[in-house]
Design an enzyme around this catalytic site. Structure first.
Site, PDB file in Angstrom:
ATOM      1  N   LYS A  22      18.124 -19.828 -13.053  1.00 19.35           N
ATOM      2  CA  LYS A  22      18.044 -18.947 -11.873  1.00 19.35           C
ATOM      3  C   LYS A  22      19.335 -19.030 -11.073  1.00 19.35           C
ATOM      4  O   LYS A  22      19.891 -18.011 -10.644  1.00 19.35           O
ATOM      5  CB  LYS A  22      16.861 -19.387 -11.002  1.00 19.35           C
ATOM      6  CG  LYS A  22      16.885 -18.872  -9.586  1.00 19.35           C
ATOM      7  CD  LYS A  22      15.723 -19.383  -8.777  1.00 19.35           C
ATOM      8  CE  LYS A  22      15.960 -20.691  -8.050  1.00 19.35           C
ATOM      9  NZ  LYS A  22      16.696 -20.611  -6.786  1.00 19.35           N
ATOM     10  N   ASN A  23      19.836 -20.257 -10.876  1.00 22.31           N
ATOM     11  CA  ASN A  23      21.012 -20.447 -10.022  1.00 22.31           C
ATOM     12  C   ASN A  23      22.306 -19.967 -10.677  1.00 22.31           C
ATOM     13  O   ASN A  23      23.355 -19.925 -10.027  1.00 22.31           O
ATOM     14  CB  ASN A  23      21.149 -21.922  -9.615  1.00 22.31           C
ATOM     15  CG  ASN A  23      20.082 -22.319  -8.609  1.00 22.31           C
ATOM     16  OD1 ASN A  23      19.328 -21.469  -8.130  1.00 22.31           O
ATOM     17  ND2 ASN A  23      20.008 -23.602  -8.303  1.00 22.31           N
ATOM     18  N   CYS A 116      15.575 -21.939   5.805  1.00 21.43           N
ATOM     19  CA  CYS A 116      14.397 -21.895   4.961  1.00 21.43           C
ATOM     20  C   CYS A 116      13.687 -23.232   5.062  1.00 21.43           C
ATOM     21  O   CYS A 116      14.067 -24.076   5.880  1.00 21.43           O
ATOM     22  CB  CYS A 116      14.759 -21.560   3.519  1.00 21.43           C
ATOM     23  SG  CYS A 116      15.566 -22.897   2.686  1.00 21.43           S
ATOM     24  N   ARG A 121      20.459 -24.399   6.625  1.00 24.10           N
ATOM     25  CA  ARG A 121      21.308 -23.722   5.645  1.00 24.10           C
ATOM     26  C   ARG A 121      22.347 -22.784   6.282  1.00 24.10           C
ATOM     27  O   ARG A 121      22.307 -21.555   6.101  1.00 24.10           O
ATOM     28  CB  ARG A 121      20.448 -23.007   4.618  1.00 24.10           C
ATOM     29  CG  ARG A 121      19.505 -23.997   3.945  1.00 24.10           C
ATOM     30  CD  ARG A 121      18.792 -23.431   2.784  1.00 24.10           C
ATOM     31  NE  ARG A 121      19.583 -23.451   1.573  1.00 24.10           N
ATOM     32  CZ  ARG A 121      19.072 -23.191   0.362  1.00 24.10           C
ATOM     33  NH1 ARG A 121      17.823 -22.890   0.229  1.00 24.10           N
ATOM     34  NH2 ARG A 121      19.840 -23.237  -0.695  1.00 24.10           N
ATOM     35  N   ASP A 303      17.789 -30.699  -6.443  1.00 23.08           N
ATOM     36  CA  ASP A 303      16.656 -29.908  -6.937  1.00 23.08           C
ATOM     37  C   ASP A 303      15.710 -30.728  -7.826  1.00 23.08           C
ATOM     38  O   ASP A 303      14.620 -30.258  -8.146  1.00 23.08           O
ATOM     39  CB  ASP A 303      17.159 -28.675  -7.706  1.00 23.08           C
ATOM     40  CG  ASP A 303      17.725 -27.623  -6.763  1.00 23.08           C
ATOM     41  OD1 ASP A 303      17.519 -27.739  -5.549  1.00 23.08           O
ATOM     42  OD2 ASP A 303      18.383 -26.684  -7.250  1.00 23.08           O
ATOM     43  N   ARG A 395       9.122 -18.682  -7.582  1.00 24.68           N
ATOM     44  CA  ARG A 395      10.501 -18.287  -7.259  1.00 24.68           C
ATOM     45  C   ARG A 395      11.502 -18.890  -8.252  1.00 24.68           C
ATOM     46  O   ARG A 395      12.581 -18.332  -8.466  1.00 24.68           O
ATOM     47  CB  ARG A 395      10.870 -18.755  -5.843  1.00 24.68           C
ATOM     48  CG  ARG A 395      10.270 -17.894  -4.746  1.00 24.68           C
ATOM     49  CD  ARG A 395      10.790 -18.338  -3.395  1.00 24.68           C
ATOM     50  NE  ARG A 395      12.200 -18.679  -3.501  1.00 24.68           N
ATOM     51  CZ  ARG A 395      12.827 -19.581  -2.773  1.00 24.68           C
ATOM     52  NH1 ARG A 395      12.187 -20.243  -1.848  1.00 24.68           N
ATOM     53  NH2 ARG A 395      14.103 -19.820  -2.947  1.00 24.68           N
TER      54      ARG A 395
END
Ligand code: UD1
Length: 418
Positions: A22-23, A116, A121, A303, A395
């Site tokens: 995803k990243n 978030c 952030r 993560d 997500r």
């Protein structure tokens, strides 16, 4: 509201392949705004973040098409400069578009992406970098307006931010002359963005080091397969270690997972990297880890902090986990405690007194990786665990329950009214 219903007690056993990260996919999609020719991306997961990014591209004038895991983007005529507020606030990664849109159209007007679950952030490093490239930036009423013709510069990042590195890298390719970006992030996904841009004709030196030299380039379309998702791979390897199973991630890149696999070995697990992929297994008992801290790559990834904390609840003895990248990333701890874990939080440190059995309970995913950690804990717990708020897990993990089920565990997606 959807939830996962998990019956614990079965180890993760088997071989899986993971999708593109995803990243990596998100910044590469943003980079399409630098191009005027079609791009084809292979292996892209179905994730709400990816689908939202495609909506952003459409809002800016791109045409996009998905066939299975292949995404086609045609950025011809994408002259949009104004990002609708609803879309930018739905997806933090909308900020990746700022540099490319500014570089392409000479102007970008975006809503501030905001904080978030895991922290405030800020985007100061992104904006400082773009200012150094010559952008005039005004921040007003929650919006950011950037204008100007970009010119190469020497930019030093105070911190090797992944997103800031990516934004500046993309903008610098279309800036006049040469840019040197020092203290750049070295995450595999940053390198993958650079490799994608090089495939499009971008002249970038120093990929994989902390200093990128970026020359003004004429870019063309291409077909590209972004790197496999090391965080999904790592989560599954942790799951195997935690449940006393054996999982091979066939397409994992060993160098991307080194910080994790070294720690798994320290915790008494077996790790094998060969032509079949990266395999983690455990037969003996889990050992505690005296100190583990998250850091930018090649350090231990933030993560994987929550899944690794879940694992440490099963290691007999005391472990210390320190979160050094984000300020509010211990949201999984109160939920793990509901399952019976003994964890004390002091600031950004979690002191885990491991080795106690976990018992099924109702818990809530408070952020993406915290949610994955709760699933792993549920797979270890006795009885039934319900993990609520799985939209956050969706997500970043494509059909997580299907992957876990294919590895022999008992998990299903259910509807809940609360
Ligand atoms: C990316 C990843 C995310 C991962 C993180 C760190 C994507 C889509 N997301 O997020 O999964 O957890 O890298 O590996 O790729 N910071 C500032 N000012 C800035 C930018 C960042 O202070 O302008 C701070 C952040 O608040 C945070 C730290 O730097 O504390 C790291 O952030 P960064 O590396 O930028 O992460 P992201 O790109 O947001």
């Amino acid at each position: 509201m959807e939830a996962f219903r998990i019956i614990g007690g079965k180890p993760l056993v088997g071989t899986v392949r993971v999708c593109a990260a995803k990243n990596a996919v998100l910044p590469i999609l943003a980079a399409c705004m630098l191009l005027h020719e079609p791009v084809t991306l292979n292996g892209c997961p179905y994730l709400s973040d990816v689908e939202n990014m495609l909506s952003l591209l459409c809002a800016l004038g791109c045409r996009t098409r998905r066939e299975g895991k292949t995404i086609q983007i045609d950025p011809k005529g994408a002259d949009g400069c104004v990002m609708p507020e609803a879309l930018s606030s739905a997806l933090r990664s909308s900020i990746f578009m700022l540099g490319p849109v500014l570089a392409r159209n000479g102007m970008a007007d975006f809503a501030y992406p905001g904080g978030c679950e895991i922290g405030a952030r800020p985007i100061d490093l992104h904006l400082q970098g773009l200012r150094k490239l010559g952008a005039h930036i005004e921040e007003k009423h929650g919006r950011i307006r950037c204008e100007g013709k970009l010119r190469g510069a020497h930019i030093h990042l105070d911190y090797p931010s992944v997103g800031a590195t990516e934004n500046i890298l993309m903008a610098a390719l279309c800036a006049e002359g040469t840019t040197v970006l020092s203290n750049a992030a070295r995450e595999p996904e940053v390198n993958d963005l650079a490799n994608f841009l090089r495939t499009c004709g971008g002249r970038i030196e120093g990929v994989g080091t902390g200093t990128l030299t970026i020359h003004n380039s004429v870019l063309h379309g291409c077909t590209y397969a972004p790197v496999p998702d090391r965080i999904t791979a790592g989560t599954l390897l942790i799951g195997a270690a935690m449940t006393g199973g054996r999982v091979t991630v066939a397409d994992a890149v060993p160098e991307h997972l080194l910080a994790l696999t070294e720690k798994l070995k320290e915790a008494g697990c077996q790790v094998l990297c060969d032509e079949s992929g990266v395999t983690a297994s455990r037969t003996g008992k889990l050992l505690p880890i005296s100190r583990l801290e998250t850091a930018p790559f090649p350090g231990f990834p933030t993560d994987l902090q929550a899944p690794m904390t879940a694992l440490l609840t099963q290691a007999v003895g005391t472990s210390l986990m320190q979160e050094k990248v984000f300020e509010n990333r211990m949201l999984h701890v109160p939920e793990l405690k509901k399952l019976g874990a003994d964890i004390t939080v002091q600031g950004n440190s979690a002191i885990v007194s491991g080795g106690r059995p976990l018992y099924g309970a109702e818990v809530t995913a408070k952020d993406l990786r915290a949610g994955a950690a709760l699933c792993l804990a549920g797979l270890c717990a006795q009885g039934e665990t319900i993990v609520k708020n799985v939209r956050l897990i969706d997500r970043g993990y494509a059909r997580f329950e299907e992957i876990l089920k294919s590895l022999g565990t008992d998990i299903e997606r259910i509807e809940r009214n609360d």
